[in-house]
Design a protein around this motif. Structure first.
Motif, PDB file in Angstrom:
ATOM      1  N   ARG A 362      72.191  16.623  32.741  1.00  0.00           N
ATOM      2  CA  ARG A 362      72.171  17.379  33.990  1.00  0.00           C
ATOM      3  C   ARG A 362      72.143  16.488  35.229  1.00  0.00           C
ATOM      4  O   ARG A 362      72.465  16.943  36.329  1.00  0.00           O
ATOM      5  CB  ARG A 362      70.978  18.341  34.011  1.00  0.00           C
ATOM      6  CG  ARG A 362      69.627  17.663  33.919  1.00  0.00           C
ATOM      7  CD  ARG A 362      68.474  18.669  33.867  1.00  0.00           C
ATOM      8  NE  ARG A 362      67.222  18.013  33.510  1.00  0.00           N
ATOM      9  CZ  ARG A 362      66.850  17.777  32.254  1.00  0.00           C
ATOM     10  NH1 ARG A 362      67.622  18.159  31.253  1.00  0.00           N
ATOM     11  NH2 ARG A 362      65.699  17.175  31.999  1.00  0.00           N
ATOM     12  N   LYS A 372      82.906  17.970  33.192  1.00  0.00           N
ATOM     13  CA  LYS A 372      82.166  19.213  33.381  1.00  0.00           C
ATOM     14  C   LYS A 372      82.075  19.996  32.075  1.00  0.00           C
ATOM     15  O   LYS A 372      81.039  20.571  31.740  1.00  0.00           O
ATOM     16  CB  LYS A 372      82.832  20.054  34.459  1.00  0.00           C
ATOM     17  CG  LYS A 372      82.702  19.482  35.859  1.00  0.00           C
ATOM     18  CD  LYS A 372      83.434  20.345  36.877  1.00  0.00           C
ATOM     19  CE  LYS A 372      83.310  19.731  38.271  1.00  0.00           C
ATOM     20  NZ  LYS A 372      84.075  20.508  39.285  1.00  0.00           N
ATOM     21  N   GLY A 375      79.400  19.175  29.743  1.00  0.00           N
ATOM     22  CA  GLY A 375      78.042  19.573  30.100  1.00  0.00           C
ATOM     23  C   GLY A 375      77.363  18.680  31.098  1.00  0.00           C
ATOM     24  O   GLY A 375      76.186  18.890  31.435  1.00  0.00           O
ATOM     25  N   LYS A 377      76.109  17.381  34.493  1.00  0.00           N
ATOM     26  CA  LYS A 377      75.650  17.995  35.744  1.00  0.00           C
ATOM     27  C   LYS A 377      75.269  19.462  35.576  1.00  0.00           C
ATOM     28  O   LYS A 377      74.823  20.095  36.548  1.00  0.00           O
ATOM     29  CB  LYS A 377      76.690  17.831  36.855  1.00  0.00           C
ATOM     30  CG  LYS A 377      76.090  17.902  38.255  1.00  0.00           C
ATOM     31  CD  LYS A 377      77.115  17.636  39.330  1.00  0.00           C
ATOM     32  CE  LYS A 377      76.475  17.716  40.719  1.00  0.00           C
ATOM     33  NZ  LYS A 377      77.432  17.455  41.798  1.00  0.00           N
ATOM     34  N   ALA A 378      75.438  20.030  34.394  1.00  0.00           N
ATOM     35  CA  ALA A 378      75.086  21.430  34.197  1.00  0.00           C
ATOM     36  C   ALA A 378      73.576  21.604  34.316  1.00  0.00           C
ATOM     37  O   ALA A 378      72.807  20.943  33.618  1.00  0.00           O
ATOM     38  CB  ALA A 378      75.567  21.907  32.817  1.00  0.00           C
ATOM     39  N   GLY A 379      73.148  22.502  35.213  1.00  0.00           N
ATOM     40  CA  GLY A 379      71.731  22.745  35.393  1.00  0.00           C
ATOM     41  C   GLY A 379      71.056  21.830  36.393  1.00  0.00           C
ATOM     42  O   GLY A 379      69.835  21.908  36.577  1.00  0.00           O
ATOM     43  N   TYR A 380      71.835  20.964  37.040  1.00  0.00           N
ATOM     44  CA  TYR A 380      71.216  20.084  38.038  1.00  0.00           C
ATOM     45  C   TYR A 380      70.702  20.904  39.211  1.00  0.00           C
ATOM     46  O   TYR A 380      71.366  21.833  39.685  1.00  0.00           O
ATOM     47  CB  TYR A 380      72.217  19.049  38.541  1.00  0.00           C
ATOM     48  CG  TYR A 380      71.697  18.237  39.705  1.00  0.00           C
ATOM     49  CD1 TYR A 380      70.651  17.333  39.514  1.00  0.00           C
ATOM     50  CD2 TYR A 380      72.216  18.392  40.990  1.00  0.00           C
ATOM     51  CE1 TYR A 380      70.145  16.600  40.578  1.00  0.00           C
ATOM     52  CE2 TYR A 380      71.729  17.665  42.053  1.00  0.00           C
ATOM     53  CZ  TYR A 380      70.687  16.772  41.845  1.00  0.00           C
ATOM     54  OH  TYR A 380      70.190  16.047  42.896  1.00  0.00           O
ATOM     55  N   GLN A 381      69.515  20.585  39.669  1.00  0.00           N
ATOM     56  CA  GLN A 381      68.885  21.296  40.775  1.00  0.00           C
ATOM     57  C   GLN A 381      68.829  20.372  41.997  1.00  0.00           C
ATOM     58  O   GLN A 381      68.227  19.294  41.940  1.00  0.00           O
ATOM     59  CB  GLN A 381      67.472  21.746  40.383  1.00  0.00           C
ATOM     60  CG  GLN A 381      67.458  22.704  39.208  1.00  0.00           C
ATOM     61  CD  GLN A 381      66.049  22.917  38.666  1.00  0.00           C
ATOM     62  OE1 GLN A 381      65.286  21.965  38.535  1.00  0.00           O
ATOM     63  NE2 GLN A 381      65.712  24.166  38.349  1.00  0.00           N
ATOM     64  N   TYR A 386      64.934  23.430  47.584  1.00  0.00           N
ATOM     65  CA  TYR A 386      63.617  23.915  47.161  1.00  0.00           C
ATOM     66  C   TYR A 386      62.559  23.602  48.218  1.00  0.00           C
ATOM     67  O   TYR A 386      62.706  22.651  48.997  1.00  0.00           O
ATOM     68  CB  TYR A 386      63.225  23.266  45.825  1.00  0.00           C
ATOM     69  CG  TYR A 386      64.063  23.746  44.670  1.00  0.00           C
ATOM     70  CD1 TYR A 386      63.595  24.736  43.806  1.00  0.00           C
ATOM     71  CD2 TYR A 386      65.340  23.228  44.459  1.00  0.00           C
ATOM     72  CE1 TYR A 386      64.375  25.186  42.748  1.00  0.00           C
ATOM     73  CE2 TYR A 386      66.129  23.675  43.410  1.00  0.00           C
ATOM     74  CZ  TYR A 386      65.640  24.653  42.563  1.00  0.00           C
ATOM     75  OH  TYR A 386      66.411  25.109  41.521  1.00  0.00           O
ATOM     76  N   GLN A 393      62.454  18.498  38.559  1.00  0.00           N
ATOM     77  CA  GLN A 393      63.280  18.228  37.382  1.00  0.00           C
ATOM     78  C   GLN A 393      62.716  17.053  36.581  1.00  0.00           C
ATOM     79  O   GLN A 393      61.956  16.246  37.096  1.00  0.00           O
ATOM     80  CB  GLN A 393      64.712  17.881  37.811  1.00  0.00           C
ATOM     81  CG  GLN A 393      65.408  18.985  38.573  1.00  0.00           C
ATOM     82  CD  GLN A 393      66.631  18.447  39.293  1.00  0.00           C
ATOM     83  OE1 GLN A 393      67.738  18.547  38.798  1.00  0.00           O
ATOM     84  NE2 GLN A 393      66.429  17.881  40.464  1.00  0.00           N
ATOM     85  N   ASP A 398      64.792  12.549  27.489  1.00  0.00           N
ATOM     86  CA  ASP A 398      63.862  13.463  26.815  1.00  0.00           C
ATOM     87  C   ASP A 398      62.822  12.716  25.989  1.00  0.00           C
ATOM     88  O   ASP A 398      61.660  13.132  25.912  1.00  0.00           O
ATOM     89  CB  ASP A 398      64.640  14.436  25.922  1.00  0.00           C
ATOM     90  CG  ASP A 398      65.465  15.416  26.748  1.00  0.00           C
ATOM     91  OD1 ASP A 398      65.149  15.582  27.940  1.00  0.00           O
ATOM     92  OD2 ASP A 398      66.427  15.994  26.206  1.00  0.00           O
ATOM     93  N   ASN A 432      57.635  24.669  35.896  1.00  0.00           N
ATOM     94  CA  ASN A 432      58.040  24.590  34.498  1.00  0.00           C
ATOM     95  C   ASN A 432      57.180  25.459  33.591  1.00  0.00           C
ATOM     96  O   ASN A 432      57.142  25.248  32.378  1.00  0.00           O
ATOM     97  CB  ASN A 432      57.999  23.127  34.026  1.00  0.00           C
ATOM     98  CG  ASN A 432      59.085  22.300  34.697  1.00  0.00           C
ATOM     99  OD1 ASN A 432      60.174  22.792  34.981  1.00  0.00           O
ATOM    100  ND2 ASN A 432      58.788  21.037  34.975  1.00  0.00           N
TER     101      ASN A 432
END
Length: 435
Positions: A362, A372, A375, A377-381, A386, A393, A398, A432
């Motif tokens: 992400r 893309k 996957g 950058k998918a879900g990058y905030q 905010y 994040q 992980d 979270n």
């Protein structure tokens, strides 16, 4: 002004030892391998026969004039030299006109300008059209920071190369060459020989001038340190900059800074300066202490040291002692923290254990459609979307989720950093789904 033509009896006139030892090829230049070694930029220019305009920035006695002469010879350019101390725009115009004439015949001109920083901004502008149309290849020499002393128009048209002060090995090579030229050893005891190297302070010409005096004046047995000092009428250093005394004083100085004792720090700095240590060595140790021992407890410590160092480089002695003293006092009296230092080593250890682990998809850019679809950058905030510009994040892989390397303490500015990190940690837990 242009250099005078050689006289009829110039070959018979006595020449200083430093002049007689001038290298006759770039390979003979010592102490500047980063520029003249096989992969160095100047060596590549010569190999390609494509010398571009440049400024050689470095302390005295490091070979700036010699390198300029040898670059001209290696590229079949006519060598012309002027001094910014003695010459003016009228002298430059004569040089430019002569260079134009040579260019018509197919030969270029390398114009060496010694002390180029002494030309004012308007005088510096006089070079611009002749650099741009190729009439001259400009090689300027300066002991001052070009960023401060040369105007932007000149700097945009030249490359700046930094020459190092000659280290002990390079200076020893020069002494060996001097002995070969004189066909006899320098009449010094081993410890006096090393002291002579120390006294040079990285200036090869200065050291050779002292060696020439020793060759001419020393009588009888090899001179010791004190005898050499008396002969040269110079006070000898009280510590060996290449030996234990050098490191002992540096260690005492650094530990005094770490121990928040400005009195001892000033004392050991004064000891080193009085003994002939370069101010740069003291500033280097100050910068290390400002990061290793003060760190984020007072981030201004590094700013103060680097500002004082820059002011010293620009102004020099005797006023420079004020900048040095101010920086010493600031670092010694600043709150202390080695949290950044320790955090780095903790992160290095983790990086070595997990070099095979990829960052989360992400936070990876996806400049193509295929990326893309993979996957990335998918879900990058985007944090600025905010509250508090904080999305919470997870950026670590992980396998390292939750690891902490930087642990700020409760001293100085780092107390605020600790509170900020704790606040963000709380926000992250809430967003979270934590408590």
């Amino acid at each position: 002004m242009p250099q005078p033509s050689p006289g009829l009896f110039d070959d018979q006139a006595p020449r200083p030892l430093a002049d007689r030892l001038r290298p006759t090829s770039l390979a003979e230049v010592t102490g500047q391998d980063h520029l003249l070694g096989p992969s160095g930029p100047l060596a590549r220019m010569v190999a390609a026969r494509a010398i571009s305009s440049m400024v050689l920035w470095g302390p005295p006695g490091t070979g700036k004039t010699t390198i300029a002469r040898l670059l001209a010879g290696a590229s079949d350019l006519h060598f012309e030299a002027v001094s910014a101390i003695q010459g003016g725009v009228a002298d430059l115009r004569k040089v430019f006109e002569a260079a134009k004439g040579r260019r018509i015949t197919g030969r270029g001109t390398l114009l060496f300008v010694d002390e180029i920083h002494r030309f004012n901004r308007a005088q510096q502008d006089a070079f611009l059209p002749y650099i741009e149309d190729g009439t001259i290849v400009l090689v300027g020499a300066t002991t001052e920071n070009p960023s401060f002393e040369l105007n932007g128009a000149i700097l945009s048209r030249v490359r700046v190369f930094i020459l190092n002060a000659l280290d002990a090995d390079a200076l020893r090579v020069l002494l060996t060459r001097a002995e070969a030229l004189m066909d006899r050893p320098l009449p010094l005891a081993p410890e006096a020989r090393e002291a002579l190297v120390d006294m040079a302070g990285g200036d090869g010409r200065y050291m050779l001038n002292m060696a020439e005096q020793i060759f001419a004046l020393a009588q009888g047995e090899n001179l010791g340190i004190e005898d050499m000092g008396q002969l040269l009428q110079r006070r000898m250093p009280s510590h060996d900059k290449a030996g234990d005394g050098h490191y002992d004083l540096l260690s005492a100085f650094h530990k005094s800074l770490r121990g928040s004792d400005p009195h001892a720090a000033l004392y050991y700095a004064a000891r080193m300066i009085n003994a002939g240590e370069s101010p740069e060595a003291v500033f280097r140790r100050l910068a290390c202490a400002a990061s290793e021992d003060v760190g984020m407890a007072d981030p201004q410590a590094m700013v103060q040291v680097m500002t004082a160092w820059g002011a010293f480089d620009r102004i020099g002695w005797p006023e420079g002692r004020l900048f040095l003293a101010q920086a010493i006092n600031y670092v010694a009296t600043a709150p202390k923290s080695n949290a950044s230092y320790m955090g780095w080593y903790a992160a290095m250890a983790a990086a070595q254990r997990s070099a095979h682990v990829a960052p989360p998809m992400r936070i990876l850019n996806a400049p193509t459609k295929l990326m893309k679809e993979m996957g990335r950058k998918a879900g990058y905030q985007y944090d600025h979307d905010y509250p508090d510009a904080y999305a919470g994040q997870q950026f670590l892989p992980d396998d390292l989720a939750g690891a902490e390397f930087y642990e700020p303490n409760e001293r100085g500015f780092e107390r605020d950093v600790r509170r900020r990190l704790d606040y963000w940690s709380g926000l992250k837990a809430k967003r979270n789904g934590g408590a």
